[in-house]
Design an enzyme around this catalytic site. Structure first.
Site, short mmCIF file in Angstrom:
data_model
loop_
_atom_site.label_atom_id
_atom_site.label_comp_id
_atom_site.label_asym_id
_atom_site.label_seq_id
_atom_site.Cartn_x
_atom_site.Cartn_y
_atom_site.Cartn_z
CD GLU A 126 -5.46 1.31 13.51
OE1 GLU A 126 -4.55 2.15 13.50
OE2 GLU A 126 -5.26 0.09 13.33
N GLY A 139 -1.35 6.55 0.11
CA GLY A 139 -1.64 7.62 1.08
C GLY A 139 -0.83 8.87 0.80
N GLY A 193 -1.57 0.39 16.02
CA GLY A 193 -2.82 -0.23 16.45
C GLY A 193 -2.54 -1.26 17.55
CE LYS A 202 35.07 20.84 -14.71
NZ LYS A 202 34.58 21.82 -15.67
CG LEU A 219 -1.81 -1.22 1.44
CD1 LEU A 219 -2.82 -0.94 2.54
CD2 LEU A 219 -2.52 -1.63 0.15
CB ALA A 220 2.66 2.96 -2.06
CG ASN A 280 38.24 25.36 -16.57
OD1 ASN A 280 38.34 26.33 -15.82
ND2 ASN A 280 37.40 24.38 -16.35
CG ASN A 331 55.67 19.73 -8.24
OD1 ASN A 331 54.95 19.20 -7.40
ND2 ASN A 331 56.25 20.90 -8.06
NE ARG A 334 -0.24 10.14 10.22
CZ ARG A 334 -0.49 8.87 10.53
NH1 ARG A 334 -0.40 8.47 11.79
NH2 ARG A 334 -0.85 7.99 9.61
C1 UD1 Z 1 -1.39 1.48 10.12
C2 UD1 Z 1 -2.33 0.49 10.83
C3 UD1 Z 1 -1.87 0.34 12.26
C4 UD1 Z 1 -0.45 -0.16 12.31
C5 UD1 Z 1 0.47 0.75 11.50
C6 UD1 Z 1 1.82 0.08 11.31
C7 UD1 Z 1 -4.51 0.70 9.75
C8 UD1 Z 1 -5.88 1.24 9.86
N1 UD1 Z 1 -3.70 0.97 10.77
O1 UD1 Z 1 -1.56 2.76 10.74
O2 UD1 Z 1 -2.71 -0.62 12.95
O3 UD1 Z 1 -0.01 -0.24 13.65
O4 UD1 Z 1 -0.06 1.00 10.19
O5 UD1 Z 1 2.73 0.93 10.68
O6 UD1 Z 1 -4.20 0.03 8.78
N2 UD1 Z 1 -2.56 3.87 2.46
C9 UD1 Z 1 -3.14 3.73 1.22
N3 UD1 Z 1 -4.41 4.20 1.05
C10 UD1 Z 1 -5.12 4.75 2.05
C11 UD1 Z 1 -4.52 4.87 3.32
C12 UD1 Z 1 -3.24 4.41 3.50
O7 UD1 Z 1 -2.53 3.22 0.28
O8 UD1 Z 1 -6.28 5.12 1.80
C13 UD1 Z 1 -1.17 3.40 2.64
C14 UD1 Z 1 -0.21 4.51 3.03
O9 UD1 Z 1 0.39 5.07 1.87
C15 UD1 Z 1 0.79 3.78 3.91
C16 UD1 Z 1 0.04 2.59 4.46
O10 UD1 Z 1 -1.14 2.46 3.68
O11 UD1 Z 1 1.90 3.32 3.16
C17 UD1 Z 1 -0.34 2.74 5.94
O12 UD1 Z 1 -1.12 3.91 6.11
P1 UD1 Z 1 -0.86 4.88 7.34
O13 UD1 Z 1 -1.78 6.04 7.19
O14 UD1 Z 1 0.56 5.15 7.49
O15 UD1 Z 1 -1.39 3.98 8.54
P2 UD1 Z 1 -0.95 4.11 10.08
O16 UD1 Z 1 -1.71 5.23 10.70
O17 UD1 Z 1 0.49 4.13 10.20
MG MG Z 2 2.00 4.39 8.81
#
Ligand code: UD1
Ligand code: MG
Length: 478
Positions: free
Chosen positions: A171, A12, A156, A365, A9-10, A400, A391, A16
């Site tokens: 959470e 987000g 969590g 360089k 998952l990437a 240059n 030397n 923060r």
């Molecule tokens: C999450 C977990 C938490 C765990 C922690 C570990 C959930 C609800 N919570 O919290 O229990 O302890 O990770 O690190 O899963 N992402 C998406 N789409 C979205 C939301 C997030 O792809 O809609 C991706 C983000 O890019 C990220 C990953 O999911 O790489 C985790 O999301 P993040 O918001 O960091 O979750 P945490 O609050 O860290």
């Molecule tokens: Mg996280």
């Protein structure tokens, strides 16, 4: 034969992190967070815990769920992954569901979906393999990784019943004060049985913050009486990066891990607290790294070198027995026995031949300095080709750049460039030629000629006995 697919998952935004750059592209030890995760995922088949078991596994390219900055992520990882789009970021449960159509097109269809988050860069292939192994041997519906954290962490919390069976993940935002005291936390690495996963995801409740939490699947599976297994990991491997404080913590852990690998391989690191070495760096045995040194990029350093203190080396190749003290070396090559510093700088395309001695306050360089040549003090070589046993005395400068174009300077073997010589490029100083102190060389100097003055003119031709005495009168090599 069991088949698994990995979903990372990437999508987000990484709010923060407070950055213009996607969170999963933030560099950790010089490499994007997601690259660390992908490396662990791609090397699962080589993990010893899987190799030594009787499990026979097959997998596919990792599927990365993208949303925010999706083009940037795709451009970085290209064909290495498959991509699924999450158009709206409605939580981690919603993100896994976004990968459904990509997963369902895989051949052969996977029985198991391994899910990890792009923001947990310290995970290893070993820990992922352990979760997979446990999942398959337990015939579980969900298996996930837990760790122990301090009570104020933002992970969590794992809620278990009196028999120790997992009931749910809560959470922090929704946890009661009592639940916040739970030290066992969710690391964010899960295996799911595909046959169960999609229907369960569709049944996820939307929580008050408007998101679908992947973690709510645990309570659903437990209530349905499915097997929910856990594997214990260490927090050092599972730290999640949500902000820059956590990024710095991960950097420290990873830095220490990298330094230890070098130390076990025979490199002395005098002060690990002030030494920073990126992951792609290679260093030979018996090399000593002194404090406050930073070595980055695909740098290769040979054996028996002395690097530092106070040195930066990036994207460079350093041979054996080299010494680099209080200097900056960028995209450069130093052959065996070359030394530089204190307080010198080699920039892109600098190449010091064997046993070249480059002293203090010197800059090079895009230039080659042939073996056994000396360039001790306050000098600049740009776009120059210098022969062997040359030397370059104090204050020498290659001029240059004419304001529009760069020009080359050639200094042939055994030439002697006197103090404060300015070489107006393009210009060639012939083999064994000398320039007098303070000369401004505007035209080519013939081999074995002695030129002096502004502009430099031929004073006389030198014989080898002259050269020796002239060298003594002039600035001696030190
Ligand atoms: C999450 C977990 C938490 C765990 C922690 C570990 C959930 C609800 N919570 O919290 O229990 O302890 O990770 O690190 O899963 N992402 C998406 N789409 C979205 C939301 C997030 O792809 O809609 C991706 C983000 O890019 C990220 C990953 O999911 O790489 C985790 O999301 P993040 O918001 O960091 O979750 P945490 O609050 O860290
Ligand atoms: Mg996280």
């Amino acid at each position: 034969m069991s088949t698994y697919a990995t979903v990372v998952l990437a999508a987000g935004k990484g709010t923060r992190m407070r950055s213009k750059l996607s969170k999963v592209l933030q560099p950790l030890a010089g490499i994007p967070l997601l690259e660390h995760v992908l490396h662990a995922v791609e090397t699962i088949p080589t993990a010893t815990s899987l190799i030594s078991s009787s499990l026979s596994l097959e997998t596919h390219r990792p599927i990365v769920v993208v949303g925010h900055e999706s083009e940037q992520i795709r451009a970085t990882f290209a064909e290495r992954c498959l991509y699924a789009y999450q158009t709206e970021q409605l939580g981690t449960g919603h993100a896994v569901l976004a990968a459904r159509s990509v997963v369902e097109e895989l051949k052969p269809l996977p029985d198991t979906i391994l899910v990890c988050y792009g923001d947990t860069p310290l995970i290893s292939n070993e820990v992922l393999a352990r979760v997979l192994h446990e999942h398959l041997t337990q015939h579980a519906t969900i298996t996930f990784l837990t760790a122990y954290a301090e009570p104020d962490s933002d992970f969590g919390r794992i809620v278990r019943d009196v028999h120790g069976r997992v009931r749910e993940i809560v959470e922090v935002k929704r946890a009661s004060e009592e639940q916040k005291q739970i030290r066992e936390v969710n690391s964010g690495i899960y295996c799911f049985a595909r046959a169960w996963l999609w229907t369960a995801l569709q049944a996820l409740p939307r929580n008050p913050s408007g998101e679908y939490y992947l973690t709510d699947l645990i309570a659903i599976a437990a209530q349905q009486g499915h097997v929910v297994a856990t594997v214990r990991g260490s927090l050092d491997e599972t730290i999640g990066i949500n902000n820059r404080v956590q990024l710095a913590e991960a950097e420290k852990l990873l830095r220490r891990r990298i330094l230890e690998q070098h130390m076990y391989a025979g490199v002395t690191i005098v002060d690990p607290d002030t030494t920073y070495i990126e992951r792609g760096v290679q260093i030979g045995m018996d090399t000593v790294i002194w404090p406050s040194t930073m070595i980055t990029g695909q740098t290769v350093i040979g054996e028996d070198c002395r690097i530092g203190p106070g040195t930066t080396i990036d994207q460079s190749v350093i041979g054996n027995r080299c010494i680099v003290r209080n200097s900056v070396v960028e995209q450069s090559t130093l052959e065996d026995g070359a030394s530089m510093g204190p307080f010198s700088h080699t920039r892109a395309g600098a190449h010091l031949g064997q046993n070249v001695r480059m002293g203090n306050f010197a800059e090079i360089k895009n230039s080659y300095l042939g073996s056994e040549s000396d360039m001790h003090h306050f000098s600049y070589l740009g776009d120059a080709t210098v022969g062997e046993h040359v030397n370059i005395a104090a204050g020498t400068i290659t001029s240059n750049y004419d304001g529009q174009r760069k020009h080359r300077t050639v200094i042939e073997n055994e030439a002697f460039i006197g103090c404060d010589t300015i070489l107006i490029a393009p210009v060639t100083v012939g083999e064994g030629a000398y320039t007098g102190a303070g000369s401004v060389v505007t035209t080519d100097v013939a081999p074995h000629a002695l030129v002096v003055g502004v502009p430099a003119r031929l004073l006389r031709m030198l014989h080898s006995s002259d050269a020796a005495s002239s060298s003594e009168e002039s600035d001696k090599k030190e």
